[in-house]
Enzyme design. Sequence first.
Site, mmCIF file in Angstrom:
data_model
loop_
_atom_site.group_PDB
_atom_site.id
_atom_site.type_symbol
_atom_site.label_atom_id
_atom_site.label_comp_id
_atom_site.label_asym_id
_atom_site.label_seq_id
_atom_site.Cartn_x
_atom_site.Cartn_y
_atom_site.Cartn_z
ATOM 1 N N ASP A 270 43.755 49.284 36.026
ATOM 2 C CA ASP A 270 43.638 48.128 36.914
ATOM 3 C C ASP A 270 43.843 46.864 36.099
ATOM 4 O O ASP A 270 43.600 46.841 34.889
ATOM 5 C CB ASP A 270 42.289 48.086 37.615
ATOM 6 N N GLY A 271 44.306 45.826 36.769
ATOM 7 C CA GLY A 271 44.486 44.528 36.157
ATOM 8 C C GLY A 271 43.842 43.469 37.023
ATOM 9 O O GLY A 271 43.649 43.670 38.222
ATOM 10 N N HIS B 91 39.604 48.661 45.612
ATOM 11 C CA HIS B 91 38.336 48.232 46.210
ATOM 12 C C HIS B 91 37.961 49.117 47.396
ATOM 13 O O HIS B 91 37.556 48.635 48.447
ATOM 14 C CB HIS B 91 38.405 46.754 46.603
#
Length: 157
Positions: free
Chosen positions: A7-8, A118
């Site tokens: 993830d970034g 999310h």
Amino acid sequence: MIEIYTDGAASGNPGPGGYGVILRSGTHYKELSGGFRLTTNNRMELLAVIVGLKALKSPGQQVMIFSDSKYVVDSVEKGWVFGWVKKSFQGKKNKDLWIQYLALHKLHQVKFTWIKGHNEHPENERCDRLAVAASQNKSAMGIDAFFEAERNSTSLL
């Protein structure tokens, strides 16, 4: 099969950013993260993949990369990046990172799986926390030199 979760994050786009990576194979587990003072979310999403692949100790690995970045996943799985190479990345962003990715891609058997961000996916949530923490750790931030140089040269035109 080696699993790499990535993830970034970037606060502002551009702004301070970070990446988070989890590598897992059998009982082996490793977390990696890093941050930059000025970058973009897409750069951090792609850099997370690169960092994960660079962490592999030997070539020829079967690798499944899990990412919530449609930018990264679709660029590879739909073959767009390979067309960009033929056009020398004309008009495309993040050329420096794509070139790094492609060199690593050749060393392994890489597949991508897109996962919704999310969405309570444990590894994706952990990577997000690593990326956000790295983006906020001012004492350990690096310089995304290519991005900053490119941004400065564009703003002078």
